[in-house]
Design an enzyme around this catalytic site. Structure first.
Site, PDB file in Angstrom:
ATOM      1  N   MET A  97       0.841  -1.199   0.000  1.00 40.48           N
ATOM      2  CA  MET A  97       0.000   0.000   0.000  1.00 40.48           C
ATOM      3  C   MET A  97       0.878   1.252   0.000  1.00 40.48           C
ATOM      4  O   MET A  97       0.400   2.354   0.305  1.00 40.48           O
ATOM      5  CB  MET A  97      -0.936  -0.011   1.202  1.00 40.48           C
ATOM      6  N   ALA A 147       3.981   4.027   0.947  1.00 42.38           N
ATOM      7  CA  ALA A 147       4.694   4.559   2.119  1.00 42.38           C
ATOM      8  C   ALA A 147       5.777   3.542   2.492  1.00 42.38           C
ATOM      9  O   ALA A 147       5.834   3.051   3.619  1.00 42.38           O
ATOM     10  CB  ALA A 147       3.741   4.839   3.281  1.00 42.38           C
ATOM     11  N   LEU A 148       6.586   3.243   1.501  1.00 40.99           N
ATOM     12  CA  LEU A 148       7.508   2.111   1.609  1.00 40.99           C
ATOM     13  C   LEU A 148       8.610   2.354   2.638  1.00 40.99           C
ATOM     14  O   LEU A 148       9.056   3.484   2.856  1.00 40.99           O
ATOM     15  CB  LEU A 148       8.144   1.826   0.241  1.00 40.99           C
ATOM     16  N   HIS A 179       9.341  -3.387   3.319  1.00 40.61           N
ATOM     17  CA  HIS A 179       8.844  -3.641   1.962  1.00 40.61           C
ATOM     18  C   HIS A 179      10.015  -3.988   1.033  1.00 40.61           C
ATOM     19  O   HIS A 179       9.923  -4.892   0.208  1.00 40.61           O
ATOM     20  CB  HIS A 179       8.148  -2.396   1.399  1.00 40.61           C
ATOM     21  N   LYS A 220       4.989  -9.972   9.218  1.00 38.07           N
ATOM     22  CA  LYS A 220       4.446  -8.902  10.069  1.00 38.07           C
ATOM     23  C   LYS A 220       2.918  -9.028  10.110  1.00 38.07           C
ATOM     24  O   LYS A 220       2.299  -8.825  11.139  1.00 38.07           O
ATOM     25  CB  LYS A 220       4.881  -7.553   9.497  1.00 38.07           C
ATOM     26  N   GLN A 256      -2.738 -12.352   7.649  1.00 38.62           N
ATOM     27  CA  GLN A 256      -2.975 -12.045   6.235  1.00 38.62           C
ATOM     28  C   GLN A 256      -2.266 -13.059   5.331  1.00 38.62           C
ATOM     29  O   GLN A 256      -2.824 -13.507   4.326  1.00 38.62           O
ATOM     30  CB  GLN A 256      -2.475 -10.629   5.929  1.00 38.62           C
TER      31      GLN A 256
HETATM   32  P1  AMP Z   1       1.485  -2.980   3.437  1.00 35.53           P
HETATM   33  O1  AMP Z   1       2.037  -1.933   2.533  1.00 35.53           O
HETATM   34  O2  AMP Z   1       1.474  -2.600   4.878  1.00 35.53           O
HETATM   35  O3  AMP Z   1       0.186  -3.544   2.938  1.00 35.53           O
HETATM   36  O4  AMP Z   1       2.524  -4.189   3.373  1.00 35.53           O
HETATM   37  C1  AMP Z   1       2.875  -4.777   2.149  1.00 35.53           C
HETATM   38  C2  AMP Z   1       3.632  -6.042   2.426  1.00 35.53           C
HETATM   39  O5  AMP Z   1       4.816  -5.731   3.159  1.00 35.53           O
HETATM   40  C3  AMP Z   1       2.839  -7.043   3.280  1.00 35.53           C
HETATM   41  O6  AMP Z   1       3.089  -8.355   2.811  1.00 35.53           O
HETATM   42  C4  AMP Z   1       3.420  -6.827   4.648  1.00 35.53           C
HETATM   43  O7  AMP Z   1       3.316  -7.958   5.492  1.00 35.53           O
HETATM   44  C5  AMP Z   1       4.874  -6.540   4.320  1.00 35.53           C
HETATM   45  N1  AMP Z   1       5.513  -5.820   5.413  1.00 35.53           N
HETATM   46  C6  AMP Z   1       5.076  -4.695   6.031  1.00 35.53           C
HETATM   47  N2  AMP Z   1       5.894  -4.356   7.033  1.00 35.53           N
HETATM   48  C7  AMP Z   1       6.869  -5.312   7.073  1.00 35.53           C
HETATM   49  C8  AMP Z   1       8.000  -5.537   7.904  1.00 35.53           C
HETATM   50  N3  AMP Z   1       8.297  -4.729   8.920  1.00 35.53           N
HETATM   51  N4  AMP Z   1       8.775  -6.615   7.649  1.00 35.53           N
HETATM   52  C9  AMP Z   1       8.463  -7.461   6.627  1.00 35.53           C
HETATM   53  N5  AMP Z   1       7.415  -7.304   5.807  1.00 35.53           N
HETATM   54  C10 AMP Z   1       6.623  -6.247   6.034  1.00 35.53           C
END
Ligand code: AMP
Length: 280
Positions: free
Chosen positions: A30, A32-33, A37, A149, A153
């Site tokens: 989503m 805000a990398l 990510h 994390k 999901q």
């Molecule tokens: P999001 O942008 O929050 O939807 O996350 C996108 C992907 O990145 C999802 O598969 C998350 O589980 C993964 N993700 C988010 N934060 C972390 C983290 N700290 N370590 C590893 N993977 C992450």
């Protein structure tokens, strides 16, 4: 890096890749990398010829409108980070592009969706499933990468691809943390300075609970963690659950022995942080 804003552009790009018989790794996000990510992008680059990422803040997975409206948008910086990481393609569609019609599919994930995030955020996983199915259909990756994390999901996505026979391998990736232990999250940037100083206590309490596992029953350990979180006035504990890593069935006993994970959700003001710890 090729940036595609429409489904047609993305499909055209993917067609060329497939014609060249290259395989594709895909990282849905989503935006805000952060480095968490990027660790998924790196994992994909190791295993695939081409790595594609998507950035789409999916409105239908937010059960709280203010959380959706305040979700950080940092597309220019994200593109720079993806380019530096060697990502080959970014799919960044608009809401109208992804949902020309309201989405109304309903998925069922049984026990996996009845607990924790599923219980606290009604409709969340259905929204996640709808968007991930669409994205997997557009990108048609060989492998797709998801962070532990969001452990629940990850299991939901595995169930989704199994139910729908989507030909993709789901690859779990470990949680990346800040040097002080706080699990990296796009929502961390919304914490105030004071909150940011206290937030790593969540990880410290979870880590400490690992040492206590053999000395305490499941209910005792749950109480210990909950009490420690509740002692910190900036935290509002939503749940701490210890569950089977395969089925997410909440445990009441360490016997019979299964791979157990502690799952936590904590509010700091209106920011909701989640984390988890493996007890194996
Ligand atoms: P999001 O942008 O929050 O939807 O996350 C996108 C992907 O990145 C999802 O598969 C998350 O589980 C993964 N993700 C988010 N934060 C972390 C983290 N700290 N370590 C590893 N993977 C992450």
């Amino acid at each position: 890096m090729k940036v595609c804003k429409t489904i047609n552009e993305a499909k055209y790009y993917i067609e060329q890749i497939k014609q060249n018989k290259l395989n594709i790794g895909f990282v849905p996000t989503m935006g805000a990398l952060h480095k968490g990510h990027i660790s998924l992008i790196e994992a994909s680059k190791k295993q695939n010829d081409i790595t594609a990422c998507s950035i789409f803040v999916n409105p239908i997975q937010f059960n709280n409108n203010s959380d959706y409206e305040k979700y950080p948008l940092t597309l220019d910086k994200d593109i720079e980070m993806l380019e530096n990481a060697g990502c080959d393609m970014l799919f960044a569609p608009s809401v109208a592009e992804m949902y020309p019609e309201p989405a109304n599919e309903k998925y069922s994930f049984g026990a996996l969706e009845k607990v924790m995030e599923g219980a606290m955020r009604p409709g969340h996983f259905n929204g996640v499933a709808i968007v991930v199915k669409k994205l997997l259909e557009i990108i048609t990756p060989d492998r797709s990468y998801f962070g532990e994390k969001d452990f629940q999901q990850l299991l939901i996505i595995k169930s989704l691809v199994a139910q729908l026979n989507i030909p993709v391998e789901i690859i779990p990736c470990p949680i990346l943390r800040e040097p002080d232990g706080l699990a990296m999250s796009s929502r961390n940037m919304r914490l105030t300075q004071d909150q940011r100083v206290i937030a790593p206590e969540i990880y410290k309490i979870l880590q400490a609970s690992k040492d206590q596992k053999n000395l305490n029953s499941v209910p005792e350990l749950k109480k210990m963690v909950s009490d420690q979180i509740n002692c910190i006035s900036d935290f509002r504990l939503e749940y701490f659950e210890i569950a089977d890593a395969k089925t997410l069935t909440p445990l009441t006993d360490w016997n019979p022995p299964v791979c157990a994970i502690g799952f936590i959700a904590v509010f700091m003001g209106e920011i909701r942080l989640i984390d988890n710890v493996k007890y194996f």
